[in-house]
Design a protein around this motif. Structure first.
Motif, PDB file in Angstrom:
ATOM      1  N   LEU A 170       0.858  -1.257  -0.038  1.00  0.00           N
ATOM      2  CA  LEU A 170      -0.071   0.041   0.199  1.00  0.00           C
ATOM      3  C   LEU A 170       0.741   1.190  -0.111  1.00  0.00           C
ATOM      4  O   LEU A 170       0.392   2.479  -0.511  1.00  0.00           O
ATOM      5  N   ALA A 171       2.265   1.158   0.445  1.00  0.00           N
ATOM      6  CA  ALA A 171       2.849   2.056   0.543  1.00  0.00           C
ATOM      7  C   ALA A 171       3.770   2.478  -0.866  1.00  0.00           C
ATOM      8  O   ALA A 171       3.489   1.481  -1.681  1.00  0.00           O
ATOM      9  N   PRO A 172       4.300   3.596  -0.930  1.00  0.00           N
ATOM     10  CA  PRO A 172       4.992   3.946  -2.096  1.00  0.00           C
ATOM     11  C   PRO A 172       6.071   2.534  -2.616  1.00  0.00           C
ATOM     12  O   PRO A 172       6.851   2.207  -1.932  1.00  0.00           O
ATOM     13  N   PRO A 173       5.754   2.186  -3.771  1.00  0.00           N
ATOM     14  CA  PRO A 173       6.429   0.871  -4.433  1.00  0.00           C
ATOM     15  C   PRO A 173       7.776   0.920  -4.517  1.00  0.00           C
ATOM     16  O   PRO A 173       8.339   0.099  -4.266  1.00  0.00           O
ATOM     17  N   ASN A 174       8.514   2.126  -4.646  1.00  0.00           N
ATOM     18  CA  ASN A 174       9.785   2.468  -4.924  1.00  0.00           C
ATOM     19  C   ASN A 174      10.648   1.836  -3.679  1.00  0.00           C
ATOM     20  O   ASN A 174      11.801   1.606  -3.844  1.00  0.00           O
ATOM     21  N   SER A 175      10.293   2.062  -2.652  1.00  0.00           N
ATOM     22  CA  SER A 175      10.987   1.869  -1.505  1.00  0.00           C
ATOM     23  C   SER A 175      10.652   0.358  -0.773  1.00  0.00           C
ATOM     24  O   SER A 175      11.508  -0.021   0.068  1.00  0.00           O
TER      25      SER A 175
END
Length: 283
Positions: free
Chosen positions: A270-275
């Motif tokens: 659910l969080a930003p995929p890049n991290s």
């Protein structure tokens, strides 16, 4: 919140040899199918309790194999009610991992039926005294007054007098997750009484809706921490995976660390995929 050591609620390690796959009966060496034995145990228990109206789904034992390209393989088994155990041996095949998980789950299931495993007044006094001593020994690390947490622990024990310790551990998992997630603190700030909180969550099962809500809260924390370049989910997930592995190889009940890991993996999606795109379950 104060929680007892996990080992208090499980079967003692000395019972493990009693549940080896091979045993002698009537002078004949026989092989026990622990997977079938575990399912039969819970079906008979459900039948005794009159819980067969749903086609036996109330006695369903669920296995979950961790994806892996090579050994050692890992498997988890979740019992009716939610208690969870994992393969505690070094397993060269997926079938052996399932048997390993079933063996420790069967051992705890049978041991949990003993009358000594029911919460009594004597047990409550002993558990509270141990919790108080444990907290006092680590007071500097907690930086908080233990009295409120110990009182809450006693209240929960009193409210569940007569239940088995495994049943109580299943309930405690919900409150451990609420504590870990910060939900209990938020409820205190809203001036919810201890009785209200315990009554509400004692009657509520840990379901997908609760997991998703916690995952969204962790995803929100991840976004807030993005500016600092530090991933709160990554660090918390690494901690949860260490706890999960330690509990699994020690043959302990492990639903709490497993639920933490699963919630954090959902939060990572659910969080930003890049991290978080490279976070995967490994235990």
């Amino acid at each position: 919140m104060v929680y007892p050591e996990a080992s208090r609620w499980g079967a003692p390690d000395t019972l493990a040899p009693l549940y080896d796959d091979v045993y002698r009966a009537d002078g004949v060496l026989s092989t026990v199918n622990v997977v079938e034995a575990l399912q039969e145990f819970w079906q008979m228990k459900a039948s005794r309790n009159g819980s067969t109206a749903s086609g036996g789904s109330g006695a369903l034992v669920i296995y979950e194999s961790v994806p892996a390209a090579h050994p050692p393989y890992v498997c988890y088994v979740t019992l009716p009610g939610g208690a969870c155990f994992g393969s505690f041996q070094n397993c060269p095949t997926k079938a052996e991992a399932r048997r390993s998980a079933a063996k420790i789950a069967l051992m705890n299931s049978v041991f949990n039926e003993h009358e000594s495993r029911r919460i009594s007044e004597h047990f409550i006094e002993k558990a509270v005294a141990e919790a108080r001593a444990s907290f006092a020994g680590d007071a500097a690390a907690h930086h908080q007054d233990p009295s409120a947490g110990i009182a809450a622990f006693r209240f929960m024990l009193e409210a569940n007098k007569g239940r088995t310790m495994l049943e109580f551990q299943e309930l405690m998992t919900v409150f451990q997750l609420l504590h870990w997630n910060g939900s209990l603190r938020a409820m205190r700030e809203r001036q919810c009484s201890r009785q209200e909180v315990v009554a509400h969550y004692s009657a509520r099962a840990l379901d997908d809706a609760m997991r998703e809500q916690m995952a969204r809260e962790w995803a929100s924390r991840e976004r807030e921490a993005a500016a600092t370049g530090r991933g709160v989910i990554r660090n918390e997930l690494a901690r949860a995976e260490r706890e999960l592995r330690a509990a699994r190889v020690a043959a302990r009940e492990l639903r709490f660390p497993k639920e933490k890991r699963d919630i954090l993996l959902l939060a990572a999606r659910l969080a930003p995929p890049n991290s978080n795109s490279d976070l995967t379950a490994r235990n």
